[in-house]
Design an enzyme around this catalytic site. Sequence first.
Site, PDB file in Angstrom:
ATOM      1  CG  ASP A  14       0.641  -0.067   2.410  1.00  0.00           C
ATOM      2  OD1 ASP A  14       0.677  -0.279   1.183  1.00  0.00           O
ATOM      3  OD2 ASP A  14       0.814  -0.956   3.266  1.00  0.00           O
ATOM      4  CE  LYS A 175       3.022   2.449  -1.483  1.00  0.00           C
ATOM      5  NZ  LYS A 175       2.420   1.687  -0.367  1.00  0.00           N
TER       6      LYS A 175
END
Length: 247
Positions: A14, A175
């Site tokens: 991230d 994700k």
Amino acid sequence: MGVEQKEIKLIALDMDGTLLNEQLEISEGNRQAIREAQAKGVHVVLSTGRSLLTCWDYAKSLELNSYLVTVNGSEVWDSKGSLVERTLLHNDHIEAMMELTKKHGAQFWAVSTDKVWRENFPENCAEMEWLKFGFNIADDEVRKLVLEELSKNKELEISNSSLTNIEVNAVGINKARALNRVCQELGITMDHVIAMGDSLNDIAMITEAGVGVAMGNAQDVVKQAADWVTGTNVKDGVAQAIRHWVL
């Protein structure tokens, strides 16, 4: 929290609150650890809520040569910047969320396939392709009301990237799903992935990866979902995790 040492072939990172510090920069410590991991042949994949436009320069500066997961997994790109897959939000949902922002006086942003829109919205929004809608709501009560309304719609995937925002993608988009696609392309499994993040939009990849890492500054629920908690985003937490698990 017990997880055995695994052979890591892919590092999923991230960006905001994780790889980037408060000045939105990548520290030298994090850069060096990523360089060493890549030198070992490990794929490093930015897995971010950002659009390609707002993460491409970071990927280039790190000399990344692997895939990119953008807009919370709505898009997957290959190393040359070609689109692998894209999942859109229905335009009806975009219009409904615009109405919600007006009703509650909420700040918002939205990501179309070609731009990030903040507070101003195109007239022809019905003709455009949308990937994500976001609300910025500092007031806890108002944010709760908006969340309740959004939750009634089963076609939406709801997460956040900070404690005061709400992020909305098409249902099933996260994700982890995008990283599964990347793993398919590379011929590896999620068991060989280490994923790091700090917010709700990171939980899916943190729980599905072989090693899930929460940042020291992560939301508590993210820490509970992780196998390991590293340092904060301002103390080279990414580098600490790479040195512990990968190098």
